[in-house]
Design a protein around this motif. Structure first.
Motif, PDB file in Angstrom:
ATOM      1  N   ASN A  82     -20.634  38.424  23.513  1.00 47.66           N
ATOM      2  CA  ASN A  82     -21.605  37.068  23.681  1.00 47.66           C
ATOM      3  C   ASN A  82     -22.971  37.603  24.460  1.00 47.66           C
ATOM      4  O   ASN A  82     -24.005  37.211  24.218  1.00 47.66           O
ATOM      5  N   THR A  83     -22.836  38.597  25.405  1.00 50.24           N
ATOM      6  CA  THR A  83     -23.748  38.980  26.321  1.00 50.24           C
ATOM      7  C   THR A  83     -24.796  39.786  25.366  1.00 50.24           C
ATOM      8  O   THR A  83     -25.995  39.793  25.253  1.00 50.24           O
ATOM      9  N   ALA A 237     -11.147  33.646  35.648  1.00 55.69           N
ATOM     10  CA  ALA A 237     -10.546  32.806  36.544  1.00 55.69           C
ATOM     11  C   ALA A 237      -9.039  32.474  36.013  1.00 55.69           C
ATOM     12  O   ALA A 237      -7.894  32.312  36.463  1.00 55.69           O
ATOM     13  N   GLN A 238      -9.259  32.025  34.862  1.00 51.00           N
ATOM     14  CA  GLN A 238      -8.008  31.422  33.959  1.00 51.00           C
ATOM     15  C   GLN A 238      -7.147  32.493  33.850  1.00 51.00           C
ATOM     16  O   GLN A 238      -5.894  32.281  34.042  1.00 51.00           O
ATOM     17  N   CYS A 239      -7.663  33.537  33.494  1.00 51.96           N
ATOM     18  CA  CYS A 239      -6.439  34.982  33.176  1.00 51.96           C
ATOM     19  C   CYS A 239      -5.786  34.915  34.664  1.00 51.96           C
ATOM     20  O   CYS A 239      -4.738  35.119  34.642  1.00 51.96           O
ATOM     21  N   LYS A 240      -6.669  34.914  35.583  1.00 50.09           N
ATOM     22  CA  LYS A 240      -5.970  35.425  37.014  1.00 50.09           C
ATOM     23  C   LYS A 240      -4.901  34.338  37.349  1.00 50.09           C
ATOM     24  O   LYS A 240      -3.808  34.860  37.804  1.00 50.09           O
ATOM     25  N   THR A 241      -5.285  33.261  37.161  1.00 48.89           N
ATOM     26  CA  THR A 241      -4.299  32.203  37.267  1.00 48.89           C
ATOM     27  C   THR A 241      -3.148  32.377  36.509  1.00 48.89           C
ATOM     28  O   THR A 241      -1.874  32.050  36.836  1.00 48.89           O
ATOM     29  N   MET A 287      -8.731  40.525  30.819  1.00 51.51           N
ATOM     30  CA  MET A 287      -9.395  40.708  31.927  1.00 51.51           C
ATOM     31  C   MET A 287     -10.321  42.080  31.880  1.00 51.51           C
ATOM     32  O   MET A 287     -11.346  41.917  32.482  1.00 51.51           O
ATOM     33  N   ASP A 288      -9.558  43.009  31.522  1.00 50.75           N
ATOM     34  CA  ASP A 288     -10.412  44.234  31.504  1.00 50.75           C
ATOM     35  C   ASP A 288     -11.394  44.347  30.678  1.00 50.75           C
ATOM     36  O   ASP A 288     -12.458  45.212  30.608  1.00 50.75           O
ATOM     37  N   GLU A 289     -11.515  43.372  29.718  1.00 53.30           N
ATOM     38  CA  GLU A 289     -12.667  43.079  28.673  1.00 53.30           C
ATOM     39  C   GLU A 289     -13.725  42.595  29.207  1.00 53.30           C
ATOM     40  O   GLU A 289     -14.955  42.740  29.138  1.00 53.30           O
ATOM     41  N   LEU A 290     -13.320  41.291  29.878  1.00 53.60           N
ATOM     42  CA  LEU A 290     -14.476  40.490  30.514  1.00 53.60           C
ATOM     43  C   LEU A 290     -15.040  40.879  31.827  1.00 53.60           C
ATOM     44  O   LEU A 290     -16.237  40.760  31.724  1.00 53.60           O
ATOM     45  N   GLU A 291     -14.528  41.592  32.373  1.00 51.16           N
ATOM     46  CA  GLU A 291     -14.989  42.343  33.708  1.00 51.16           C
ATOM     47  C   GLU A 291     -16.441  43.068  33.569  1.00 51.16           C
ATOM     48  O   GLU A 291     -17.447  42.785  34.005  1.00 51.16           O
ATOM     49  N   PRO A 292     -16.327  44.120  32.726  1.00 54.41           N
ATOM     50  CA  PRO A 292     -17.614  44.674  32.241  1.00 54.41           C
ATOM     51  C   PRO A 292     -18.606  43.933  31.759  1.00 54.41           C
ATOM     52  O   PRO A 292     -19.817  44.136  31.722  1.00 54.41           O
ATOM     53  N   ARG A 293     -18.105  42.636  30.913  1.00 46.82           N
ATOM     54  CA  ARG A 293     -19.091  41.840  30.482  1.00 46.82           C
ATOM     55  C   ARG A 293     -19.954  41.256  31.420  1.00 46.82           C
ATOM     56  O   ARG A 293     -21.278  40.923  31.359  1.00 46.82           O
ATOM     57  N   GLN A 294     -19.253  41.017  32.623  1.00 46.78           N
ATOM     58  CA  GLN A 294     -19.958  40.379  33.817  1.00 46.78           C
ATOM     59  C   GLN A 294     -21.106  41.396  34.398  1.00 46.78           C
ATOM     60  O   GLN A 294     -22.265  40.952  34.402  1.00 46.78           O
TER      61      GLN A 294
END
Ligand SMILES: Nc1nc2c(ncn2[C@@H]2O[C@H](COP(=O)(O)OP(=O)(O)OP(=O)(O)O)[C@@H](O)[C@H]2O)c(=O)[nH]1
Ligand SMILES: [Mg+2]
Length: 350
Positions: A82-83, A237-241, A287-294
């Motif tokens: 999306n970014t 956050a949802q993945c972590k929970t 999570m591994d995909e999302l963190e670089p997107r941040q």
């Protein structure tokens, strides 16, 4: 705003209409429908993936008035982040605004074949509203496509879907002045939609254009950027929970059992642990995909400034051409900055 030398390029009378929507909505089909078949188009159109196009239609023989309809990158969260899409779209918007090309309207395309509003369509609509801001909505036209693909006996269903779009999804924007129509797939239908946006002399400035070009904001700090940041943060956050939850379930499932536990139960436990482990791996992958997107969103930085730099470079080239007696229009600079194909249609009777 960094001043851009308009004297380097010819003025743009008429302006621009942008075509937006998720991938497959029919943006390129619409833009193509505006071109008469005889038109000659850019040299690199042989490639399998057609490059984005801008169709500039001159409205009079003297070539003093034109309108350019621009295809924009489609929102497709399966192939690109999306970014990345937000960055690409805002680059178009910042370039048009920085070049002071009047934006006469936005055509927002949506396929009537889409049975239920997909997640990507919902996300794009949300992002679109934030990009636009309320003021610009009066020049937004929601256009449903693929009507010629509907079986006559399924037309009732399609009309119900259209009503649902109007009532549930587009209502807040329609209340603020947006309009809607159907695209039949024909040249006349495409022309009519563009003409309708040209019926007044007004142009609009989008919220994100002010943010990026006037205020030099980071993409991540714009309203649309912040909302995307929140989506990513919420997903993380949802993945972590969920991972913590799975860890608790795994700890319970692997706790030493009393002797009385039967073998059947042991098997069940092993199968459960295996399934939990698989789910945990999937979540970790996400999570591994999302963190670089941040980080990616942050790294995009000041899109407006980058665009202004690119425009200056293109204007220097235009200046050199001017010395040779060749003039570039703002539209040519626009397409050069964004690397899109400019198709010119002369003397169209809109
Ligand atoms: N029958 C019919 N087919 C359409 C219509 N609009 C688009 N299509 C088809 O749907 C597919 C996707 O259309 P495109 O115009 O490429 O969609 P797009 O919005 O440009 O998609 P991206 O470039 O991926 O963002 C193509 O195969 C088109 O031929 C329409 O109004 N009627
Ligand atoms: Mg396309």
């Amino acid at each position: 705003m960094q001043s851009l030398n308009r004297k380097d390029t010819l003025p743009e009378v008429g302006g621009m209409v942008l075509v937006m929507g998720v991938t497959g909505a029919g943006k390129s089909t619409f833009v193509n429908a505006l071109k008469p078949e005889s038109v000659t188009v850019g040299h690199n159109l042989e490639s399998t993936q057609a490059p984005p196009q801008a169709v500039q239609i001159f409205l009079d023989e003297e070539k003093t008035r034109s309108i350019t309809v621009v295809d924009t990158p489609g929102f497709d969260d399966t192939r690109r982040s999306n970014t990345q899409i937000l960055a690409e779209i805002t680059e178009y918007l910042a370039t048009q605004y920085a070049l002071q090309i009047p934006l006469r309207g936005i055509i927002y395309m949506h396929s009537i074949n889409e049975n239920r509003m997909k997640r990507s369509s919902r996300q794009f609509l949300e992002m679109f509203q934030l990009l636009c801001g309320d003021d610009a909505l009066r020049k937004v036209k929601f256009v449903t496509t693929h009507w010629d693909n509907i079986d006559p006996d399924r037309e009732g269903e399609a009309l119900r879907r259209e009503q649902q779009l109007l009532d549930e999804w587009w209502a807040p924007m329609l209340e603020k002045g947006s309009s809607n129509t159907q695209f039949s797939g024909s040249h006349d239908s495409a022309e009519g939609i563009v003409l309708d946006l040209m019926s007044d002399e007004e142009s609009i400035v989008l919220e994100v254009q002010r943010e990026l070009v006037d205020c030099d904001m980071d993409l991540g700090d714009t309203k649309a950027g912040k909302s995307l940041r929140k989506v990513i943060e919420d997903d993380i956050a949802q993945c972590k929970t969920s991972i913590e939850d799975i860890d608790t379930q795994m700890a319970n499932a692997t706790r030493p059992r009393r002797r009385s536990d039967d073998d059947g139960k042991m098997d069940r436990n092993q199968a459960e642990v295996k399934a939990l482990r698989r789910r945990r791996e999937d979540l970790q992958k996400r999570m591994d995909e999302l963190e670089p997107r941040q980080r990616e969103l942050k790294a995009r930085g000041k899109v407006g400034q980058k665009v202004k730099r690119k425009i200056s470079e293109e204007q220097k080239k235009a200046n050199a051409d001017k010395a040779k007696g060749m003039f570039s229009s703002a539209m040519e600079v626009f397409t050069a900055v964004l690397n899109i194909v400019l198709v010119v249609v002369s003397f169209a009777i809109l």
